[in-house]
Scaffold this motif. Structure first.
Motif, PDB file in Angstrom:
ATOM      1  N   GLY A   1       0.650  -1.065   0.110  1.00  0.00           N
ATOM      2  CA  GLY A   1      -0.065   0.195   0.121  1.00  0.00           C
ATOM      3  C   GLY A   1       0.911   1.114   0.049  1.00  0.00           C
ATOM      4  N   ASP A   2       0.171   2.440   0.234  1.00  0.00           N
ATOM      5  CA  ASP A   2       0.831   3.779   0.115  1.00  0.00           C
ATOM      6  C   ASP A   2       1.359   4.205   1.572  1.00  0.00           C
ATOM      7  N   LYS A   3       2.648   4.022   1.728  1.00  0.00           N
ATOM      8  CA  LYS A   3       3.260   4.411   3.002  1.00  0.00           C
ATOM      9  C   LYS A   3       3.406   5.550   3.400  1.00  0.00           C
ATOM     10  N   SER A   4       3.123   6.388   2.206  1.00  0.00           N
ATOM     11  CA  SER A   4       3.087   8.167   2.361  1.00  0.00           C
ATOM     12  C   SER A   4       2.397   8.418   3.286  1.00  0.00           C
ATOM     13  N   ILE A   5       0.870   7.763   3.639  1.00  0.00           N
ATOM     14  CA  ILE A   5      -0.005   8.192   4.633  1.00  0.00           C
ATOM     15  C   ILE A   5       0.932   8.422   5.814  1.00  0.00           C
ATOM     16  N   PHE A   6       1.444   7.409   6.186  1.00  0.00           N
ATOM     17  CA  PHE A   6       2.002   7.354   7.489  1.00  0.00           C
ATOM     18  C   PHE A   6       3.287   8.409   7.832  1.00  0.00           C
ATOM     19  N   GLU A   7       4.060   8.488   6.653  1.00  0.00           N
ATOM     20  CA  GLU A   7       5.078   9.584   6.493  1.00  0.00           C
ATOM     21  C   GLU A   7       4.665  11.072   6.664  1.00  0.00           C
ATOM     22  N   ARG A   8       3.267  11.115   6.069  1.00  0.00           N
ATOM     23  CA  ARG A   8       2.736  12.533   5.788  1.00  0.00           C
ATOM     24  C   ARG A   8       2.274  12.806   7.334  1.00  0.00           C
ATOM     25  N   ALA A   9       1.734  11.671   7.994  1.00  0.00           N
ATOM     26  CA  ALA A   9       1.343  11.978   9.611  1.00  0.00           C
ATOM     27  C   ALA A   9       2.285  12.238  10.480  1.00  0.00           C
ATOM     28  N   ILE A  10       3.595  11.597  10.267  1.00  0.00           N
ATOM     29  CA  ILE A  10       4.880  11.950  11.044  1.00  0.00           C
ATOM     30  C   ILE A  10       5.340  13.284  10.794  1.00  0.00           C
ATOM     31  N   THR A  11       5.387  13.710   9.485  1.00  0.00           N
ATOM     32  CA  THR A  11       5.629  15.250   9.562  1.00  0.00           C
ATOM     33  C   THR A  11       4.928  15.911  10.011  1.00  0.00           C
ATOM     34  N   ARG A  12       3.662  15.729   9.894  1.00  0.00           N
ATOM     35  CA  ARG A  12       2.650  16.906  10.587  1.00  0.00           C
ATOM     36  C   ARG A  12       2.952  16.813  12.280  1.00  0.00           C
ATOM     37  N   LEU A  13       3.083  15.687  12.595  1.00  0.00           N
ATOM     38  CA  LEU A  13       3.224  15.691  14.233  1.00  0.00           C
ATOM     39  C   LEU A  13       4.620  16.145  14.559  1.00  0.00           C
ATOM     40  N   GLU A  14       5.469  15.873  13.762  1.00  0.00           N
ATOM     41  CA  GLU A  14       6.807  16.595  14.145  1.00  0.00           C
ATOM     42  C   GLU A  14       6.732  18.093  14.096  1.00  0.00           C
ATOM     43  N   ASP A  15       6.143  18.575  13.042  1.00  0.00           N
ATOM     44  CA  ASP A  15       5.737  20.161  13.088  1.00  0.00           C
ATOM     45  C   ASP A  15       5.274  20.533  14.711  1.00  0.00           C
ATOM     46  N   PHE A  16       4.362  20.131  15.021  1.00  0.00           N
ATOM     47  CA  PHE A  16       3.787  20.230  16.622  1.00  0.00           C
ATOM     48  C   PHE A  16       4.887  20.038  17.653  1.00  0.00           C
TER      49      PHE A  16
ATOM     50  N   MET B   1       4.758   5.598  17.469  1.00  0.00           N
ATOM     51  CA  MET B   1       3.745   4.626  17.416  1.00  0.00           C
ATOM     52  C   MET B   1       3.605   4.439  15.628  1.00  0.00           C
ATOM     53  N   ILE B   2       3.675   5.596  15.213  1.00  0.00           N
ATOM     54  CA  ILE B   2       3.516   5.494  13.685  1.00  0.00           C
ATOM     55  C   ILE B   2       4.951   4.756  12.974  1.00  0.00           C
ATOM     56  N   GLU B   3       5.929   5.266  13.518  1.00  0.00           N
ATOM     57  CA  GLU B   3       7.254   4.674  13.091  1.00  0.00           C
ATOM     58  C   GLU B   3       7.259   3.147  13.434  1.00  0.00           C
TER      59      GLU B   3
ATOM     60  N   LEU C   1       5.403   1.628  10.539  1.00  0.00           N
ATOM     61  CA  LEU C   1       6.524   1.787   9.157  1.00  0.00           C
ATOM     62  C   LEU C   1       7.408   0.603   9.344  1.00  0.00           C
ATOM     63  N   LEU C   2       7.865   0.198  10.663  1.00  0.00           N
ATOM     64  CA  LEU C   2       8.828  -0.914  10.891  1.00  0.00           C
ATOM     65  C   LEU C   2       8.385  -2.032  10.341  1.00  0.00           C
ATOM     66  N   ARG C   3       6.810  -2.296  10.941  1.00  0.00           N
ATOM     67  CA  ARG C   3       6.381  -3.657  10.340  1.00  0.00           C
ATOM     68  C   ARG C   3       6.327  -3.672   9.186  1.00  0.00           C
ATOM     69  N   LEU C   4       5.826  -2.509   8.215  1.00  0.00           N
ATOM     70  CA  LEU C   4       5.901  -2.669   6.721  1.00  0.00           C
ATOM     71  C   LEU C   4       7.230  -2.757   6.067  1.00  0.00           C
ATOM     72  N   ALA C   5       8.290  -2.597   6.751  1.00  0.00           N
ATOM     73  CA  ALA C   5       9.532  -2.522   6.299  1.00  0.00           C
ATOM     74  C   ALA C   5       9.961  -4.168   6.451  1.00  0.00           C
ATOM     75  N   GLU C   6       9.623  -4.678   7.595  1.00  0.00           N
ATOM     76  CA  GLU C   6       9.983  -6.028   7.737  1.00  0.00           C
ATOM     77  C   GLU C   6       9.324  -7.108   6.965  1.00  0.00           C
ATOM     78  N   GLY C   7       8.003  -6.879   6.811  1.00  0.00           N
ATOM     79  CA  GLY C   7       7.112  -7.898   6.063  1.00  0.00           C
ATOM     80  C   GLY C   7       6.042  -7.444   5.028  1.00  0.00           C
ATOM     81  N   GLY C   8       6.005  -6.087   4.898  1.00  0.00           N
ATOM     82  CA  GLY C   8       5.014  -5.744   4.138  1.00  0.00           C
ATOM     83  C   GLY C   8       3.659  -5.595   4.611  1.00  0.00           C
ATOM     84  N   ASP C   9       2.602  -5.877   3.655  1.00  0.00           N
ATOM     85  CA  ASP C   9       1.401  -5.695   3.997  1.00  0.00           C
ATOM     86  C   ASP C   9       0.908  -6.999   4.828  1.00  0.00           C
TER      87      ASP C   9
END
Length: 195
Positions: A109-124, A161-163, A166-174
């Motif tokens: 799937g599209d991992k950028s969903i999680f990456e965008r959420a991380i970027t937004r939370l990092e701004d706060f 928690m979002i990372e 992403l780690l689970r996705l990197a380990e074994g995908g969907d």
């Protein structure tokens, strides 16, 4: 010859430093505020009608530092609303982008969903850290700093928690994400969120 010890305890030294900063601020309050107003005017004139970003501007009072952390927390909670629901919605949004495993067995799937959420939370988090740093410089490790640190720690845990996802996705995908989600093994699923 060594200088005589003025303060016997760490607390006394911190209190004296706080008093010194307060006296300095009270003495030069008008000039400090005038400089701040002038820099804001210059910034606005350079940027035209764009909203000003006070990120480069130092925070000068304890009240401003605390307010910075509070506003970052309020914006963060307005974005997240309910932490558990926030993560469920993120995973749900991601699951909608997952391809059919029979047609595309290696696609994810599209991992950028999680990456965008991380970027937004990092701004706060960056905004809250500015206030936290200001409190630490003015007061040291105090009750105000501990409260602000608790806010920043919670924000960092949410990003973690979002990372974790992403780690689970990197380990074994969907497939790995689906298995850990169904087994309630993701960090956010085990975390006891404040009510």
């Amino acid at each position: 010859m060594a200088r005589p010890t003025l303060y016997k305890t760490h607390q006394a030294r911190l209190q004296a430093a706080r008093e010194k900063r307060r006296r300095h601020y009270q003495k030069f309050r008008e000039s400090i505020l005038a400089k701040r107003r002038q820099s804001r005017k210059e910034k606005k004139s350079c940027q035209g009608n764009e909203p000003s970003d006070d990120e480069d501007e130092p925070i000068e009072t304890l009240h401003d530092c605390i307010a910075t952390v509070k506003y970052a927390k309020d914006d963060f909670m307005a974005y997240v609303k309910s932490p558990r629901r926030f993560f469920d919605l993120l995973v749900d949004e991601y699951s909608k982008t997952m391809p059919d495993p029979e047609l595309h067995p290696t696609a994810n799937g599209d991992k950028s969903i999680f990456e965008r959420a991380i970027t937004r939370l990092e701004d706060f988090l960056d905004q809250a850290n500015r206030g936290l740093d200001g409190i630490l410089q003015m007061c040291g490790v105090s009750d105000e700093w501990r409260a602000a640190d608790g806010v920043c720690r919670f924000m960092r845990e949410m990003i973690g928690m979002i990372e974790d996802i992403l780690l689970r996705l990197a380990e074994g995908g969907d497939g790995e994400l689906s298995i850990t989600f169904m087994g309630n093994e993701l960090w956010y699923q085990e975390y006891k969120f404040p009510v």
